[in-house]
Design an enzyme around this catalytic site. Structure first.
Site, PDB file in Angstrom:
ATOM      1  N   HIS A  56       0.761  -1.105   0.083  1.00 29.52           N
ATOM      2  CA  HIS A  56       0.073   0.056   0.004  1.00 29.52           C
ATOM      3  C   HIS A  56       0.905   1.237   0.070  1.00 29.52           C
ATOM      4  O   HIS A  56       1.229   1.844   1.221  1.00 29.52           O
ATOM      5  CB  HIS A  56      -0.963  -0.051   1.393  1.00 29.52           C
ATOM      6  CG  HIS A  56      -2.033   1.087   1.204  1.00 29.52           C
ATOM      7  ND1 HIS A  56      -3.248   0.792   1.738  1.00 29.52           N
ATOM      8  CD2 HIS A  56      -2.129   2.269   0.686  1.00 29.52           C
ATOM      9  CE1 HIS A  56      -3.751   1.786   1.636  1.00 29.52           C
ATOM     10  NE2 HIS A  56      -3.416   2.833   1.070  1.00 29.52           N
ATOM     11  N   HIS A  58       1.384   5.153  -1.938  1.00 31.33           N
ATOM     12  CA  HIS A  58       0.830   6.135  -3.008  1.00 31.33           C
ATOM     13  C   HIS A  58       2.387   6.850  -3.567  1.00 31.33           C
ATOM     14  O   HIS A  58       2.966   7.702  -2.761  1.00 31.33           O
ATOM     15  CB  HIS A  58      -0.082   7.148  -2.107  1.00 31.33           C
ATOM     16  CG  HIS A  58      -1.066   6.587  -1.831  1.00 31.33           C
ATOM     17  ND1 HIS A  58      -2.225   6.327  -2.538  1.00 31.33           N
ATOM     18  CD2 HIS A  58      -1.596   6.133  -0.403  1.00 31.33           C
ATOM     19  CE1 HIS A  58      -3.379   5.927  -1.738  1.00 31.33           C
ATOM     20  NE2 HIS A  58      -2.809   5.516  -0.573  1.00 31.33           N
ATOM     21  N   LEU A  59       2.444   6.691  -4.747  1.00 24.34           N
ATOM     22  CA  LEU A  59       3.368   7.375  -5.452  1.00 24.34           C
ATOM     23  C   LEU A  59       3.267   8.818  -6.107  1.00 24.34           C
ATOM     24  O   LEU A  59       4.209   9.424  -6.637  1.00 24.34           O
ATOM     25  CB  LEU A  59       4.220   6.225  -6.569  1.00 24.34           C
ATOM     26  CG  LEU A  59       4.794   5.036  -5.739  1.00 24.34           C
ATOM     27  CD1 LEU A  59       5.409   3.858  -7.043  1.00 24.34           C
ATOM     28  CD2 LEU A  59       6.033   5.378  -5.007  1.00 24.34           C
ATOM     29  N   ASN A 276      -6.194   9.070   7.294  1.00 27.01           N
ATOM     30  CA  ASN A 276      -7.703   8.436   6.975  1.00 27.01           C
ATOM     31  C   ASN A 276      -7.285   6.789   6.835  1.00 27.01           C
ATOM     32  O   ASN A 276      -6.484   6.333   5.733  1.00 27.01           O
ATOM     33  CB  ASN A 276      -8.577   8.749   5.824  1.00 27.01           C
ATOM     34  CG  ASN A 276      -9.753   8.350   5.647  1.00 27.01           C
ATOM     35  OD1 ASN A 276     -10.264   7.658   6.480  1.00 27.01           O
ATOM     36  ND2 ASN A 276     -10.424   8.463   4.465  1.00 27.01           N
ATOM     37  N   ASP A 303       0.656   2.697   3.660  1.00 31.27           N
ATOM     38  CA  ASP A 303      -0.041   3.739   3.384  1.00 31.27           C
ATOM     39  C   ASP A 303       0.753   4.808   3.188  1.00 31.27           C
ATOM     40  O   ASP A 303       0.453   6.012   3.750  1.00 31.27           O
ATOM     41  CB  ASP A 303      -1.207   3.767   4.224  1.00 31.27           C
ATOM     42  CG  ASP A 303      -2.298   4.716   3.737  1.00 31.27           C
ATOM     43  OD1 ASP A 303      -2.254   5.130   2.402  1.00 31.27           O
ATOM     44  OD2 ASP A 303      -3.423   4.836   4.703  1.00 31.27           O
ATOM     45  N   HIS A 307       2.329  14.423   1.049  1.00 32.17           N
ATOM     46  CA  HIS A 307       1.495  15.509   0.677  1.00 32.17           C
ATOM     47  C   HIS A 307       2.385  16.717   0.381  1.00 32.17           C
ATOM     48  O   HIS A 307       3.473  16.876   1.105  1.00 32.17           O
ATOM     49  CB  HIS A 307       0.614  15.690   1.371  1.00 32.17           C
ATOM     50  CG  HIS A 307      -0.735  14.725   1.312  1.00 32.17           C
ATOM     51  ND1 HIS A 307      -1.232  14.650  -0.040  1.00 32.17           N
ATOM     52  CD2 HIS A 307      -1.244  13.803   2.439  1.00 32.17           C
ATOM     53  CE1 HIS A 307      -2.407  13.767   0.433  1.00 32.17           C
ATOM     54  NE2 HIS A 307      -2.123  13.241   1.582  1.00 32.17           N
TER      55      HIS A 307
END
Ligand SMILES: [Zn+2]
Length: 425
Positions: A56, A58-59, A276, A303, A307
């Site tokens: 899990h 995020h790239l 989240n 996860d 950002h």
């Protein structure tokens, strides 16, 4: 191709031995190996683990290359001891077609620092209205096997059922972000004593538990594989325990931050703690740790959610949810589990590789096995400095904390991606 002779290393916590890496595989193991042509690494005091596998990640590429790219995220992963990551589909454009998943897969190959396995979206544009081209993504060069609308829940039970039915044909798995959206409208943090005190709208545990309960029943009905992302509550653990006892083909992950940080962090109003699902209570953490030890929760997944500064350093209510994870996950696992190397190898490498169907990953270093491995210094302690991270983003919740363990080297198919704690490229 350089050969490497790793001297005096403890393989998954065993007695010290030597490992010879040649032609991309572990060629030999045993005490007192010789190889005149090999580069020798003294690994006294270090532990060799199968390269970690993150289910899990995020790239952010394509679309938010200011926050992370496939290359920068791959480098962060290698520095964290990973040799493979599964890239979530909530990019821009969304990875809901063969074209986009192949683009991410190709960028991963070009970076060459970890194997990047794209995850495909379940629904077109993550909109939850109609199924994406699951078959085309499965048949593409990226050979997608995991499908997820992560960031969003597949809330429509009929769509969820159809997705589970569809992926069964190629032994795929649907990874659910379990959040009943009607129960979390306007939510800012965990619903409980702290949210009441702060006057913030709460995200109740039941919003997660209700979806997991529904989906394990759907998975049982269809006979398909279901994976639950970032389990965060004690009640979810009980639902999973029940489902596994019934023989439902369900697996589950927990993040490092849900194993360590509580909702009390929200009292700082520092948006770095907004995530989240939200940080929960100490009682939830205790249940999650026990479930991880027991195997009700199968894996630790990061996860990793980079950002950009403007999306994170603002008022709590406007900040995007999510935290960095790749470069600190092993340290948090070591902090939480202690030096239980076999358990760490199982939860962070072998089991995630099995769930994702990643050949050549999740295998303990042994003769003939692809040399995907990482060397950990368990005695080292390091202070986390956000500016030192390889990620393009800085939203780590562990800034200036002292954490145990340091990744000294990582090898991908016999080639070092990290040496002396530094990225080779
Ligand atoms: Zn999620």
């Amino acid at each position: 191709m350089t050969a490497y002779l790793i001297r005096n290393v403890s393989v998954v916590g065993g007695a010290p031995t030597d490992l010879l890496i040649r032609d991309g595989v572990v060629a030999e193991t045993g005490a007192g190996l010789t190889a005149p042509d090999a580069t020798v690494l003294d690994a006294t005091g270090l532990v060799a683990l199968p390269g970690l596998v993150d289910l899990h990640t995020h790239l952010r590429e394509p679309g938010r290359e200011d926050a992370e790219t496939v290359e920068s995220g791959s480098r962060a992963a290698a520095l964290g001891g990973y040799t493979a990551v599964c890239a979530m589909a909530n990019t821009s454009p969304v990875a809901d077609t063969a074209g986009v998943v192949e683009q991410v897969w190709r960028l991963g190959r070009e970076a060459g620092l970890v194997d990047v396995q794209p995850i495909g979206a379940v629904t077109v544009g993550l909109a939850g209205e109609r199924l994406a081209e699951l078959g085309a993504m499965a048949d593409s060069a990226a050979r997608v096997r995991i499908f997820s609308d992560d960031g969003h829940c597949v809330a429509d039970p009929k769509l969820m059922r159809r997705a589970l039915e569809y992926v069964k044909a190629f032994d795929g798995v649907v990874a659910q972000h379990a959040e009943e959206p009607r129960l979390t409208e306007g939510a800012q943090m965990h619903e409980g004593e702290v949210s009441t005190r702060l006057g913030l709208t709460g995200w109740p545990a039941v919003a997660e538990e209700a979806i997991i309960a529904r989906d394990v029943l759907l998975a049982e009905h269809v006979g398909s594989r279901l994976h639950i992302c970032h389990v965060s509550t004690a009640g979810s653990v009980e639902v999973l325990r029940h489902a596994k006892a019934r023989g439902v083909k369900v697996t589950a992950e927990v993040t490092p931050h849900h194993l360590l940080l509580t909702d009390e962090k929200a009292t700082t109003y520092d948006p770095v703690y907004k995530v989240n699902p939200p940080l929960r209570t100490a009682a939830d953490i205790a249940a999650l740790r026990a479930a991880l030890a027991e195997g009700v929760i199968d894996i630790v997944a990061t996860d990793h959610a980079p950002h950009a500064v403007e999306d994170k350093e603002c008022e709590w209510a406007y900040a995007r949810p999510g935290m960095l994870g790749l470069e600190t996950a092993l340290s948090i696992a070591l902090d939480v589990l202690g030096p239980q190397w076999d358990l760490i190898a199982e939860r962070m490498s072998r089991a995630p590789a099995r769930i994702a169907g990643l050949d050549g990953h999740g295998l303990d270093p042994a003769p003939g096995v692809p040399a995907n491995l990482t060397l950990v210094d368990p005695a080292a302690r390091r202070v986390i400095e956000p500016a030192d991270l390889a990620s393009r983003s800085r939203n780590t919740p562990y800034a200036r904390m002292t954490l145990p363990g340091r990744i000294v080297a990582t090898f991908l198919r016999g080639e070092p991606t990290v040496l002396d704690g530094k990225a080779v490229r």
